[in-house]
Enzyme design. Structure first.
Site, PDB file in Angstrom:
ATOM      1  N   SER A 170       0.619  11.815  -8.328  1.00  0.00           N
ATOM      2  CA  SER A 170      -0.385  10.703  -8.414  1.00  0.00           C
ATOM      3  C   SER A 170      -1.531  10.911  -9.771  1.00  0.00           C
ATOM      4  CB  SER A 170      -0.887  10.589  -7.048  1.00  0.00           C
ATOM      5  OG  SER A 170      -1.610   9.479  -7.007  1.00  0.00           O
TER       6      SER A 170
ATOM      7  N   ASP B 198       3.965   5.366  -6.303  1.00  0.00           N
ATOM      8  CA  ASP B 198       2.991   6.731  -6.181  1.00  0.00           C
ATOM      9  C   ASP B 198       3.838   8.040  -5.734  1.00  0.00           C
ATOM     10  OD1 ASP B 198       0.884   8.886  -5.207  1.00  0.00           O
ATOM     11  OD2 ASP B 198      -0.240   7.244  -6.320  1.00  0.00           O
TER      12      ASP B 198
END
Length: 765
Positions: free
Chosen positions: A79, A317
């Site tokens: 991320s 993500d």
């Protein structure tokens, strides 16, 4: 001078808008790596905190006699941490600067820039009726804005929060293509800025890992007893990049890296999922090519590419399932080069440790509500799982190494007695020649096999399995296609056919000639373990202080030079295209491909060269030290028989216990205690806070640099040998100097937080 490498494997967690804070930390890590390269290159120190790190290394050398080199050679991220990891890895490999990214983070990591044009509050899709709710949320007395935001920034926060709340529903508010364009702009800024040389020495590989979540998943076959095979859906993906230490250095083409950064940071609900088509469209609009697109997609999404579906993969993500990507970093320890003593650290950046902890429901406490339960299950819990499993894996590896060393110390008297009985006492007085050393090695190996009795059979089969696995992984890698299992099965068929697994082939009497030849042609792991064993003996001699440092340094240099010869032959880029072209034939002709591999490695010639290096260096040691070194070198077959089963996969990795360090607001307390709550602003609004205010971003970036410097000084100093310290007060003075250098660097650039500079001036003193 005692030379030592502090090797950092960096693990970057997710953190949404706390990416700005992590940029400050990774900037300091980059400056430390630059300072180390300049220090060892005899170059003048850089400016600001970079100059401080240069002086710190000089102080360590002057005060302790340890010449310390700091390398960042493994980076893994998820991320927001994945984005920072991609940029840091690119800077290390290319020598480009991270500094231009600071302005990009401060200027563009903002709601007004990130929000999709179609999601803006005045578009037809916006929810105008939410205006009163937005005003109430942003302006109510005692609310989050009033409680947590400085008076000067409240108007900015209220305006942006109002716009954000009124944006369209049920569609991500932030623009995916806009995010992709910003990432491409970042690489353009890095390329346009003045660059220096790469930050790793030649032949030292750099590995980058970025986690991604495959939204739809892909089938994963599992072997069972009954049924023989089951298929489950796997959603975890790890995008791996490496430069293999080759020259010129490059991790990947810029679009490949943008693919990884954009995919890993597709935070659910904030950004739309990422697909290849998005990147294709943005590149086409910029008229920017994507060299090697097909090959990259085949490598990054092999199962999708195999059925022609790479363009349709949907990625979100990376921290949804893997927020702390330790595992690929641990696996990257295998077959890394070693030219001097190594202190391996895993350093993980956690911008908000422990702050999501919620008190258990006690008597009379309300249970979590519907939305709290759903969001907790979907997002908070997976991201906040502790890294206990990873730390336990690292500690288990380190524990096996410690137990192995205890076993070696326990059996050392018997082994030394056996070696002395085999050769007699007088041979230790002679200067060993390469021919003598080779003859002694072979004789010692035969004696160890016979002395082991029945234990040799299990040891021999374990060695054989290790050699087959090593060859299978290497040959599969040369083919460029997944399928290690098929390659391993083909090699085992060849091994069985040649009689190496027949009864008595590896028995209490030793190995049959065919097995001996197979090990001499392919068992590179044994050679690596032997040399590393002697390096540890040298470290003991050095700590005893009874041997000239220069003599030990000469032997250590010879050992590491020999070690490099073997480690090079574990790397895919060592081999010629001819072997890669022949590798796919392994399924049908495993014996032919193994012979080609043995020829390409040429271990017999390498053994002769290593013997020459070691023999020449031993001549400079005093008799007692030479005797101890030779006893380890020649006695190693005895030690290996006793410990190989314990070591298993660790045999060919960096052969030291791994230490783990953390960089977080809770750990960097030299200026201010209280952790993230006392220092960071981006933690507001569920870690989206820094997207709403430049003042927030400037605050978090500055604290990132300060916290990074605080912890990096401590980590560097902790690499000193046990019992070796700097003069009292040195570390505190170095930290203070680093803090002041950072404030001086940033005071003119960070205009939105003048009050923080005044406060920090007082706190630092």
């Amino acid at each position: 001078m005692r030379e030592k490498e502090l090797r950092l494997a960096l693990i970057c967690y997710g953190g949404i808008s706390l990416a700005v804070y992590m940029h400050g930390i990774t900037l300091e890590i980059w400056k430390l790596a630059r300072a180390s390269r300049a220090f060892h290159g005899g170059e003048a120190p850089g400016e600001g905190s970079e100059g401080l790190y240069h002086r710190l290394l000089g102080t360590i050398e002057r005060e302790t006699g340890v010449r310390l080199r700091v390398l960042v050679d493994i980076v893994a991220g998820a991320s927001a941490g994945g984005i920072n990891g991609v940029f840091l890895g690119h800077a290390i490999a290319t020598g480009q600067s991270l500094s231009p990214l600071t302005r990009l983070w401060l200027d563009t990591a903002d709601v007004d820039v990130l929000i999709d044009t179609q999601a803006r509050p005045f578009s037809r899709a916006s929810r105008l009726w939410a205006t009163p709710i937005a005003w109430w949320a942003a302006g109510r007395p005692g609310g989050a804005v009033e409680r947590t935001v400085e008076a000067d920034a409240r108007a900015e926060i209220r305006a942006k929060l109002t716009s954000f709340v009124r944006a369209r529903w049920f569609t991500p508010p932030f623009s995916g293509p806009g995010f992709t364009r910003l990432l491409l702009d970042a690489f353009d800024l890095m390329a346009a800025a003045p660059a220096g040389p790469p930050l790793l020495p030649r032949d030292q590989p750099l590995d980058l890992f970025v986690t991604v979540t495959d939204f739809h998943g892909h089938p994963q076959r599992l072997r069972l007893n009954s049924p023989e095979e089951a298929v489950e859906t796997e959603h975890r993906l790890t995008l791996a990049f490496g430069d293999h230490g080759a020259t010129p250095r490059t991790l990947a083409a810029v679009p490949d890296l943008v693919f990884a950064a954009r995919a890993t940071a597709s935070f659910p609900g904030a950004f739309p999922p990422f697909s290849v088509g998005e990147l294709d469209a943005v590149l086409a609009a910029r008229e920017q090519p994507w060299p090697g697109r097909h090959a990259f997609l085949a490598r990054a999404l092999p199962r999708h590419a195999a059925i022609g579906a790479a363009d349709r993969a949907v990625l979100i993500d990376g921290s949804v399932l893997v927020n702390a990507p330790f595992r690929p970093a641990i696996e990257a320890l295998r077959n890394r080069p070693a030219k001097r003593e190594i202190d391996r650290r895993f350093v993980y950046i956690d911008p908000r440790p422990g702050t999501a902890e919620k008190p258990p429901a006690g008597e009379g406490a309300a249970l979590p509500g519907f939305l709290a339960t759903v969001f907790g299950a979907l997002s908070d819990i997976p991201r906040e799982q502790p890294i206990r499993d990873n730390l336990e894996a690292i500690e288990a590896r380190s524990g096996r190494i410690r137990r192995m060393r205890k076993i070696i110390e326990a059996i050392r008297p018997e082994v030394e007695t056996a070696i002395e009985g085999l050769f007699g006492y007088t041979f230790f007085l002679d200067r060993p020649t390469p021919a003598r050393l080779a003859g002694w090695r072979i004789k010692a190996q035969d004696a160890a096999a016979k002395a082991a009795g029945y234990a040799y059979a299990s040891y021999g089969h374990l060695k054989l399995s290790g050699v087959v696995d090593d060859a299978a992984v290497l040959i599969a890698g040369l083919t460029g296609r997944p399928g290690v299992e098929a390659v391993r099965a083909a090699i085992w068929r060849h091994v069985h056919a040649t009689g190496l697994t027949a009864p008595g082939a590896l028995s209490a009497g030793g190995a049959i000639p065919a097995a001996v030849l197979f090990f001499r042609s392919h068992d590179i792991g044994f050679r690596i373990r032997r040399l590393r064993s002697v390096v540890r003996t040298l470290a003991t001699l050095e700590e005893q202080g009874e041997c000239p440092v220069a003599a030990i340094a000469a032997v250590r240099d010879a050992l590491y030079a020999s070690l490099a010869l073997y480690l090079d032959r574990q790397r895919l880029d060592f081999f010629s295209p001819d072997l890669a072209e022949a590798a796919p034939r392994v399924i049908d002709e495993p014996g032919t491909v193994l012979d080609l591999l043995a020829e390409a490695r040429g271990l017999k010639a390498v053994d002769e060269r290593a013997d020459a290096l070691v023999a020449a260096s031993l001549a400079g040691l005093p008799k007692g030290a030479r005797r101890a070194t030779l006893l380890t070198y020649l006695g190693f077959p005895f030690y290996d028989i006793a410990t190989l089963a314990l070591l298993d996969a660790e045999g060919e990795q960096e052969f030291e216990a791994v230490k783990v360090d953390r960089i977080s607001p809770d750990d960097a307390t030299a200026i201010r205690e209280g952790g993230a709550a006392a220092t960071l602003k981006g933690i507001q609004f569920s870690n989206f806070g820094a997207f709403f205010s430049r003042a927030y971003r400037e605050n978090d970036y500055l604290w990132g640099r300060l916290h990074g410097a605080d912890r990096l000084v401590e980590i560097v100093v902790s690499a000193l040998p046990e019992g070796v310290t700097l003069p009292p007060g040195t570390v505190a003075a170095m930290k203070t100097e680093a803090f002041r250098a950072i404030l001086d660097e940033e005071r003119g650039r960070l205009q939105a937080i003048p009050g923080l500079f005044d406060t920090l001036d007082r706190e630092i003193g």
